[in-house]
Design a protein around this motif. Structure first.
Motif, short mmCIF file in Angstrom:
data_model
loop_
_atom_site.label_atom_id
_atom_site.label_comp_id
_atom_site.label_asym_id
_atom_site.label_seq_id
_atom_site.Cartn_x
_atom_site.Cartn_y
_atom_site.Cartn_z
N THR A 125 0.84 -1.19 0.00
CA THR A 125 0.00 0.00 0.00
C THR A 125 0.88 1.24 0.00
OG1 THR A 125 -1.96 0.99 1.03
CG2 THR A 125 -0.18 0.36 2.50
N ALA A 126 0.29 2.38 -0.32
CA ALA A 126 1.01 3.65 -0.26
C ALA A 126 0.58 4.37 1.01
CB ALA A 126 0.69 4.50 -1.49
N HIS A 134 8.45 13.45 -1.84
CA HIS A 134 7.31 12.59 -2.16
C HIS A 134 6.35 12.54 -0.98
CE1 HIS A 134 10.40 10.44 -4.91
NE2 HIS A 134 9.75 11.37 -5.58
N GLN A 136 4.13 10.12 -0.47
CA GLN A 136 3.75 8.75 -0.17
C GLN A 136 4.96 7.83 -0.30
OE1 GLN A 136 0.54 8.26 -3.14
NE2 GLN A 136 -0.86 7.93 -1.44
N VAL A 138 5.78 3.34 -0.55
CA VAL A 138 5.21 2.00 -0.70
C VAL A 138 5.66 1.16 0.48
CG1 VAL A 138 5.07 -0.07 -2.13
CG2 VAL A 138 5.25 2.19 -3.21
N TYR A 163 6.55 -0.83 -8.41
CA TYR A 163 5.27 -0.15 -8.12
C TYR A 163 5.51 1.35 -7.90
CZ TYR A 163 0.62 0.58 -6.09
OH TYR A 163 -0.65 1.01 -5.84
N ALA A 164 6.57 1.68 -7.16
CA ALA A 164 6.86 3.09 -6.88
C ALA A 164 7.20 3.85 -8.15
CB ALA A 164 8.01 3.20 -5.88
N LEU A 168 3.54 5.29 -8.94
CA LEU A 168 3.71 6.58 -8.27
C LEU A 168 4.59 7.54 -9.05
CD1 LEU A 168 4.09 5.44 -4.54
CD2 LEU A 168 2.01 6.02 -5.81
N ASP A 221 11.54 5.41 -0.23
CA ASP A 221 10.34 5.45 -1.07
C ASP A 221 9.60 4.12 -1.06
OD1 ASP A 221 10.96 8.11 -2.04
OD2 ASP A 221 12.53 7.17 -3.25
N VAL A 222 10.33 3.06 -0.70
CA VAL A 222 9.76 1.72 -0.56
C VAL A 222 10.33 1.13 0.72
CG1 VAL A 222 9.54 -0.60 -1.54
CG2 VAL A 222 9.66 1.39 -3.06
N GLN A 282 -7.82 6.86 1.97
CA GLN A 282 -6.83 6.27 1.10
C GLN A 282 -7.42 5.08 0.35
OE1 GLN A 282 -4.13 8.15 1.06
NE2 GLN A 282 -4.92 9.30 2.82
#
Length: 343
Positions: A125-126, A134, A136, A138, A163-164, A168, A221-222, A282
């Protein structure tokens, strides 16, 4: 027209809030249609307008406390299993549920199907990120897998990084490993071995361990976690955020007219912060690594969260996330295989 198969009986407030959320999403997104799988004596009476909503009756429900794999295999006419089967058969494009997380993962893997090359699909999920470029990050795995091996965490780094960047839009996303310390030798054997796999890979941009207190400050970021730790951390964040907002409101109301005046002036800022931290605002958690979009929203989700999650699913399909994920895995199959054999 995009068709979403909905487990109408999954969740603490099902089927009422699920149906309300579906109708809100139907009115908001004109290219979405829905298949509602549920009990005939509960769901049909809740539907106010059947436009682009098809009700499919089932005779069973997978409860939150059911053993996941056993429930999937024995309750074949349950709302969750039948919704998953519709996706497998091509009658629906995506699967949504707010129900039993383990059962949904089982349905995703064994009915919808796992993408070849992925050892263990995971929930991602973010979450909100503060103090960085950023807004958000992940976070995965959120509880799909209570037990993991080092190569699973390594693959989560690859999937999460994809995914990021793909969803995103982050360039060269930074990947961190949730651990109990920043040092390389911290944690149990699982995390030590996973750290080494990540440290020596070229498949993603590994920035080291991330402590739980750093999750929301933009350190990565992740953030990759084993399912138990990820689910625990997520619930701790949700609970702390809810408690702090409640206590802040209580303090303002108890501070006399000056406090109330100050609270009124800060109301827009508080509202913005609350929206960032409220899971109902969200989307849901995505099962990464399966052949169609499978999304799980919070068990206590209300209609707002359900509708927002439908918008998230629409975005995933519009962006062709599953096909892009499969192509990415094919392109990076050597890195995935190497790390699997390293375990």
């Amino acid at each position: 027209m995009i068709t979403i198969a909905v487990d109408a009986m999954g969740g603490d407030y099902a089927p009422g809030e699920i149906v309300k959320g579906v109708e809100a999403a139907r009115d908001r997104y004109l290219d979405l249609s829905f298949q509602l799988y549920g009990l005939a004596d509960q769901v049909p009476a809740l539907i106010q307008n059947s436009e682009r909503i098809e009700f499919i009756p089932v005779s069973e429900v997978i409860a939150m406390g059911d053993e996941p794999v056993k429930a999937m295999r024995q309750k074949k006419d349950s709302s969750m299993v039948q919704a998953a089967q519709a996706v497998h058969d091509g009658r629906a494009d995506a699967l949504f549920s707010a129900g039993n997380t383990g059962a949904l993962l089982s349905c995703a893997i064994f009915i919808v199907g796992r993408i070849k090359g992925v050892d263990r699909p995971a929930l991602a999920t973010a979450l909100p990120s503060f103090g960085t470029q950023h807004d958000q990050f992940v976070f995965m795995d959120l509880g799909a897998n209570a037990e993991n091996k080092p190569n699973h965490l390594y693959q989560y780094g690859i999937l999460g990084s994809f995914y990021a960047s793909d969803v995103l839009g982050y360039e060269n996303p930074r990947v961190g490993l949730l651990n109990n310390g920043a040092e390389e030798d911290k944690g149990d054997e699982l995390h030590k071995e996973a750290h080494q796999l990540m440290l020596h890979t070229q498949a993603f941009n590994f920035v080291g361990n991330v402590e739980a207190r750093e999750l929301l400050d933009g350190s990565a970021d992740v953030v990759v976690a084993d399912g138990f730790s990820g689910n625990t951390a997520l619930k701790a964040i949700e609970g702390t955020a809810l408690t702090m907002l409640q206590q802040l409101k209580k303090a303002i109301l108890g501070a006399g007219w000056r406090g109330k005046l100050g609270g009124l002036l800060l109301k827009p800022a508080f509202k913005s912060m609350a929206q960032q931290l409220d899971f109902n605002e969200q989307g849901g958690a995505v099962v990464l690594g399966v052949k169609a979009p499978v999304v799980k929203t919070h068990g206590s989700a209300k209609a707002t969260a359900v509708a927002n999650t439908m918008g998230q699913i629409k975005t995933m399909i519009d962006q062709d996330l599953v096909a892009d994920t499969a192509a990415f895995i094919v392109e990076n199959h050597e890195a995935l295989k190497v790390k699997k054999s390293a375990n």
